[in-house]
Design a protein around this motif. Structure first.
Motif, short mmCIF file in Angstrom:
data_model
loop_
_atom_site.label_atom_id
_atom_site.label_comp_id
_atom_site.label_asym_id
_atom_site.label_seq_id
_atom_site.Cartn_x
_atom_site.Cartn_y
_atom_site.Cartn_z
N ASN A 99 0.82 -1.22 0.00
CA ASN A 99 0.00 0.00 0.00
C ASN A 99 0.84 1.26 0.00
OD1 ASN A 99 1.05 -0.16 2.53
ND2 ASN A 99 -0.86 0.29 3.60
N ARG A 100 2.10 1.14 -0.37
CA ARG A 100 2.96 2.33 -0.35
C ARG A 100 3.79 2.42 -1.62
NH1 ARG A 100 7.56 3.79 4.10
NH2 ARG A 100 7.95 1.59 3.86
N PHE A 101 3.87 3.62 -2.15
CA PHE A 101 4.80 3.92 -3.25
C PHE A 101 5.78 4.97 -2.77
CE2 PHE A 101 2.20 2.34 -6.96
CZ PHE A 101 3.22 1.59 -7.50
N LEU A 102 7.04 4.74 -3.08
CA LEU A 102 8.07 5.75 -2.84
C LEU A 102 8.58 6.21 -4.20
CD1 LEU A 102 8.76 3.07 -0.74
CD2 LEU A 102 9.83 5.01 0.39
N TRP A 103 8.88 7.49 -4.31
CA TRP A 103 9.40 8.06 -5.55
C TRP A 103 10.80 8.60 -5.30
CZ3 TRP A 103 7.18 7.76 -10.25
CH2 TRP A 103 5.82 7.47 -10.32
N TYR A 104 11.71 8.24 -6.21
CA TYR A 104 13.11 8.67 -6.10
C TYR A 104 13.56 9.31 -7.40
CZ TYR A 104 13.47 5.46 -2.10
OH TYR A 104 13.30 4.83 -0.91
N LYS A 105 14.50 10.21 -7.26
CA LYS A 105 15.14 10.84 -8.41
C LYS A 105 16.62 10.54 -8.38
CE LYS A 105 16.10 15.50 -10.21
NZ LYS A 105 15.85 16.94 -9.98
N GLN A 106 17.14 10.08 -9.52
CA GLN A 106 18.58 9.86 -9.63
C GLN A 106 19.15 10.84 -10.64
OE1 GLN A 106 19.94 5.98 -11.08
NE2 GLN A 106 21.66 6.10 -9.68
N MET A 125 3.66 7.82 -0.93
CA MET A 125 2.20 7.77 -0.82
C MET A 125 1.84 6.50 -0.07
SD MET A 125 -0.86 8.86 -1.91
CE MET A 125 -1.05 9.66 -3.49
N VAL A 126 1.06 6.62 1.00
CA VAL A 126 0.53 5.45 1.71
C VAL A 126 -0.98 5.48 1.51
CG1 VAL A 126 0.23 4.29 3.92
CG2 VAL A 126 2.38 5.47 3.41
N GLY A 127 -1.52 4.43 0.89
CA GLY A 127 -2.94 4.46 0.53
C GLY A 127 -3.19 5.65 -0.37
N ASP A 128 -4.07 6.57 0.05
CA ASP A 128 -4.27 7.77 -0.77
C ASP A 128 -3.74 9.00 -0.07
OD1 ASP A 128 -6.11 8.09 1.23
OD2 ASP A 128 -7.86 8.20 -0.08
N SER A 129 -2.80 8.80 0.83
CA SER A 129 -2.26 9.91 1.62
C SER A 129 -0.81 10.21 1.21
CB SER A 129 -2.34 9.52 3.10
OG SER A 129 -1.73 10.49 3.87
N PRO A 130 -0.59 11.33 0.50
CA PRO A 130 0.75 11.65 0.01
C PRO A 130 1.60 12.38 1.03
CG PRO A 130 -0.81 13.25 -0.84
CD PRO A 130 -1.59 12.30 0.04
N THR A 131 2.89 12.13 1.03
CA THR A 131 3.83 12.86 1.87
C THR A 131 5.05 13.22 1.03
OG1 THR A 131 3.11 11.59 3.80
CG2 THR A 131 5.15 12.81 4.02
N PRO A 132 5.01 14.38 0.37
CA PRO A 132 6.22 14.81 -0.33
C PRO A 132 7.27 15.23 0.68
CG PRO A 132 4.38 16.33 -0.76
CD PRO A 132 3.90 15.31 0.23
N GLU A 133 8.52 15.05 0.36
CA GLU A 133 9.59 15.53 1.23
C GLU A 133 9.55 17.05 1.30
OE1 GLU A 133 12.43 13.40 2.87
OE2 GLU A 133 10.41 12.60 2.86
N ALA A 134 10.03 17.60 2.41
CA ALA A 134 10.06 19.05 2.57
C ALA A 134 10.91 19.69 1.48
CB ALA A 134 10.62 19.40 3.95
N PRO A 144 9.67 20.19 -4.83
CA PRO A 144 8.50 20.72 -5.54
C PRO A 144 7.88 19.69 -6.47
CG PRO A 144 10.50 21.49 -6.60
CD PRO A 144 10.93 20.63 -5.43
N VAL A 145 7.27 18.66 -5.89
CA VAL A 145 6.56 17.66 -6.69
C VAL A 145 5.16 17.48 -6.10
CG1 VAL A 145 8.67 16.42 -7.31
CG2 VAL A 145 7.36 15.69 -5.31
N ILE A 146 4.27 16.95 -6.92
CA ILE A 146 2.93 16.62 -6.47
C ILE A 146 2.76 15.12 -6.59
CG2 ILE A 146 0.46 16.93 -6.90
CD1 ILE A 146 1.33 19.62 -8.32
N ILE A 147 2.43 14.46 -5.48
CA ILE A 147 2.18 13.02 -5.48
C ILE A 147 0.69 12.84 -5.30
CG2 ILE A 147 2.65 10.84 -4.31
CD1 ILE A 147 5.39 12.01 -3.54
N GLY A 155 6.35 4.84 13.99
CA GLY A 155 7.60 5.37 14.49
C GLY A 155 8.81 4.86 13.74
N CYS A 156 8.67 3.72 13.05
CA CYS A 156 9.81 3.17 12.32
C CYS A 156 9.91 3.71 10.91
CB CYS A 156 9.70 1.64 12.23
SG CYS A 156 9.97 0.84 13.81
N LEU A 157 8.91 4.45 10.49
CA LEU A 157 8.86 4.83 9.08
C LEU A 157 10.09 5.61 8.65
CD1 LEU A 157 7.28 4.80 6.51
CD2 LEU A 157 6.08 6.84 7.27
#
Ligand code: NAG
Ligand code: NAG
Length: 123
Positions: free
Chosen positions: A41-48, A60-69, A72-75, A112-114
Motif C-alpha cells: 500500500n505504499r509507493f516511494l518516488w526517487y530521483k537519480q 504515498m501510503v494508501g491515498d495519503s501523500p507525503t512529499p519531502e520538505a 517541488p513535486v505533487i504526489i 515510528g519506524c517509518l
C-alpha cells in the motif's frame, strides 16, 4: 529528458509509465506507477540525477501523500494494488533531467519506524 524505471525487485508487478519523456523548460511532467501486489500500500518516488545519487522525493501510503520538505513535486492517486499513483513535476528546470524510480512496498503499521525505513533500501 526524464527516464523512469520501475522498482528493481518484483518489477514485473510494478508498472511505471512512460519509460522516457522529453519536455521543454517550464512544462509539466507526470509519471505514473501502478503495482499489482495486493498486500502493498505504499509507493516511494526517487530521483537519480547525473551524479548517481538517489534522492527521495516523497511517498504515498494508501491515498495519503507525503512529499519531502522543499521538494517541488505533487504526489497524487493511490498506492494500493491496481491503482495509479502519479508524480507530477511542474515548471521543469534543467536539473529536472534525471532518472525517476518508483518503488512499491508494504507500509509498516509501526509509524515510528517509518523514518528509519525510508531511505534507499527499498530500491
Ligand atoms: C520559464 O518561466 C519563467 C517565469 O515565468 C520565465 O522567466 C522563463 O523565461 C521561462 N523559461 C522558458 C525557457 O520558457
Ligand atoms: C491508470 O492509468 C491508466 C493510464 O492513464 C488508465 O488506463 C487506467 O484506467 C488507470 N487505472 C485506474 C485504476 O485508475
Amino acid at each position: 529528458l526524464i527516464y523512469s524505471f520501475p522498482g528493481v525487485s518484483l518489477s514485473d508487478q510494478v508498472h511505471q509509465t512512460p519509460a522516457d519523456m522529453y519536455k521543454n523548460p517550464n512544462e509539466t511532467a507526470t509519471l505514473r506507477c501502478l503495482h499489482t501486489i495486493s498486500s502493498y500500500n505504499r509507493f516511494l518516488w526517487y530521483k537519480q540525477s547525473q551524479g548517481g545519487q538517489l534522492q527521495l522525493l516523497g511517498y504515498m501510503v494508501g491515498d495519503s501523500p507525503t512529499p519531502e520538505a522543499n521538494v517541488p513535486v505533487i504526489i497524487d492517486g493511490n498506492a494500493n494494488a491496481n491503482q495509479n499513483c502519479t508524480l507530477t513535476i511542474e515548471k521543469l528546470q534543467q536539473d529536472s533531467s534525471a532518472v525517476y524510480f518508483c518503488a512499491a512496498s508494504l507500509h509498516s503499521v509501526i509509524y515510528g519506524c517509518l523514518s528509519a525505513q525510508k531511505p534507499h533500501h527499498h530500491i
